[in-house]
Design a protein around this motif. Sequence first.
Motif, short mmCIF file in Angstrom:
data_model
loop_
_atom_site.label_atom_id
_atom_site.label_comp_id
_atom_site.label_asym_id
_atom_site.label_seq_id
_atom_site.Cartn_x
_atom_site.Cartn_y
_atom_site.Cartn_z
N LEU A 1 0.93 -1.39 -0.02
CA LEU A 1 0.00 -0.16 -0.03
C LEU A 1 0.88 1.21 -0.01
O LEU A 1 0.70 2.25 -0.61
CB LEU A 1 -0.89 -0.16 1.08
CG LEU A 1 -1.89 1.14 1.40
CD1 LEU A 1 -3.03 1.21 0.18
CD2 LEU A 1 -2.60 1.24 2.74
N VAL A 2 2.20 1.36 0.80
CA VAL A 2 2.86 2.49 0.68
C VAL A 2 3.56 2.59 -0.59
O VAL A 2 3.64 3.55 -1.28
CB VAL A 2 3.82 2.33 2.06
CG1 VAL A 2 4.80 3.40 1.92
CG2 VAL A 2 3.20 2.24 3.29
N LEU A 3 4.12 1.38 -1.09
CA LEU A 3 4.71 1.49 -2.27
C LEU A 3 4.05 1.96 -3.38
O LEU A 3 4.39 2.85 -4.23
CB LEU A 3 5.25 0.19 -2.68
CG LEU A 3 6.55 -0.23 -1.87
CD1 LEU A 3 6.85 -1.51 -2.03
CD2 LEU A 3 7.90 0.83 -2.00
N GLY B 1 0.94 9.72 4.86
CA GLY B 1 -0.26 9.72 5.66
C GLY B 1 -0.37 8.22 5.92
O GLY B 1 -0.86 7.97 6.94
N VAL B 2 -0.22 7.46 4.90
CA VAL B 2 -0.67 5.77 4.94
C VAL B 2 0.35 5.35 5.88
O VAL B 2 0.15 4.47 6.91
CB VAL B 2 -0.22 5.34 3.62
CG1 VAL B 2 -0.47 3.86 3.62
CG2 VAL B 2 -1.41 5.84 2.47
N VAL B 3 1.70 5.78 5.89
CA VAL B 3 2.70 5.17 7.03
C VAL B 3 2.30 5.57 8.28
O VAL B 3 2.38 4.88 9.29
CB VAL B 3 4.18 5.81 6.71
CG1 VAL B 3 5.02 5.41 7.68
CG2 VAL B 3 4.42 5.06 5.38
N LEU B 4 1.96 6.76 8.61
CA LEU B 4 1.54 7.23 9.85
C LEU B 4 0.27 6.59 10.35
O LEU B 4 0.09 6.19 11.48
CB LEU B 4 1.27 8.70 9.94
CG LEU B 4 2.62 9.75 9.76
CD1 LEU B 4 2.09 11.06 9.68
CD2 LEU B 4 3.35 9.29 11.06
N GLY B 5 -0.76 6.33 9.52
CA GLY B 5 -1.89 5.59 9.80
C GLY B 5 -1.69 4.19 10.18
O GLY B 5 -2.29 3.79 11.16
N ILE B 6 -0.68 3.48 9.51
CA ILE B 6 -0.37 2.02 9.58
C ILE B 6 0.35 2.20 10.80
O ILE B 6 -0.07 1.04 11.85
CB ILE B 6 0.66 1.53 8.60
CG1 ILE B 6 -0.23 1.21 7.33
CG2 ILE B 6 1.05 0.38 8.76
CD1 ILE B 6 0.55 0.98 6.11
N GLN B 7 1.33 2.87 11.23
CA GLN B 7 1.96 2.83 12.42
C GLN B 7 1.24 3.19 13.61
O GLN B 7 1.25 2.46 14.80
CB GLN B 7 3.22 3.63 12.51
CG GLN B 7 4.18 3.11 11.39
CD GLN B 7 4.60 1.78 11.64
OE1 GLN B 7 5.05 1.51 12.70
NE2 GLN B 7 4.65 1.15 10.43
N SER B 8 0.26 4.01 13.53
CA SER B 8 -0.54 4.58 14.79
C SER B 8 -1.49 3.26 15.16
O SER B 8 -1.84 3.03 16.25
CB SER B 8 -1.27 5.76 14.55
OG SER B 8 -1.93 5.80 13.39
N TRP C 1 -11.29 -3.37 14.39
CA TRP C 1 -10.07 -3.05 13.79
C TRP C 1 -10.17 -2.81 12.19
O TRP C 1 -9.96 -1.85 11.35
CB TRP C 1 -8.57 -3.40 13.87
CG TRP C 1 -8.30 -3.29 15.30
CD1 TRP C 1 -8.08 -3.87 16.52
CD2 TRP C 1 -7.54 -1.83 15.80
NE1 TRP C 1 -7.50 -3.39 17.60
CE2 TRP C 1 -7.44 -1.87 16.99
CE3 TRP C 1 -7.41 -0.84 15.20
CZ2 TRP C 1 -6.72 -0.91 17.93
CZ3 TRP C 1 -6.91 0.33 15.81
CH2 TRP C 1 -6.50 0.34 17.03
N PRO C 2 -10.97 -3.87 11.44
CA PRO C 2 -11.17 -3.68 10.07
C PRO C 2 -12.03 -2.42 9.82
O PRO C 2 -11.78 -1.87 8.65
CB PRO C 2 -11.91 -5.04 9.80
CG PRO C 2 -11.49 -6.05 10.95
CD PRO C 2 -11.21 -5.12 12.00
N SER C 3 -12.91 -2.01 10.44
CA SER C 3 -13.79 -0.81 10.33
C SER C 3 -12.82 0.24 10.28
O SER C 3 -13.22 1.45 9.55
CB SER C 3 -15.18 -0.87 11.04
OG SER C 3 -14.53 -0.71 12.40
N SER C 4 -12.05 0.42 11.14
CA SER C 4 -10.80 1.72 11.02
C SER C 4 -9.78 1.27 10.10
O SER C 4 -9.17 2.41 10.06
CB SER C 4 -10.25 1.63 12.79
OG SER C 4 -9.53 0.53 12.93
N GLY C 5 -9.63 0.24 9.46
CA GLY C 5 -8.47 0.40 8.56
C GLY C 5 -8.77 1.05 7.44
O GLY C 5 -7.85 1.47 6.63
N ALA C 6 -10.07 1.44 7.04
CA ALA C 6 -10.35 2.27 5.99
C ALA C 6 -9.91 3.69 6.43
O ALA C 6 -9.78 4.52 5.40
CB ALA C 6 -11.87 2.54 5.61
N VAL C 7 -9.52 4.10 7.65
CA VAL C 7 -9.06 5.31 7.71
C VAL C 7 -7.80 5.75 7.27
O VAL C 7 -7.31 6.93 6.59
CB VAL C 7 -8.88 5.91 9.26
CG1 VAL C 7 -8.29 7.01 9.65
CG2 VAL C 7 -10.28 5.59 9.97
#
Length: 79
Positions: free
Chosen positions: A27-29, A42-49, A72-78
């Motif tokens: 996803l990041v790549l 933003g993707v990196v920060l979302g994944i890490q948080s 968590w699956p519902s918050s993964g869309a963030v």
Amino acid sequence: MITVDALWTFSLMVGLLTLTPGLDTALVLRTAALGRRRRAWGVVLGIQSGTLAWGVLTSLRACSWPACTSFWPSSGAVH
């Protein structure tokens, strides 16, 4: 007692699984390859948080596997 062969096999498998990129890396790549560097961060920060929050909740025993899978699956869309 753990034999040396079992320890080497375990170490090899853990090493291979650690080096294998996952969906987060893809996803990041993909986001970075499309020329969206700011969105990639933003993707990196979302994944890490998300990972940090999951780790904290798990260490506090507030989050077991069945309980977290519904949230968590519902918050993964963030991210």
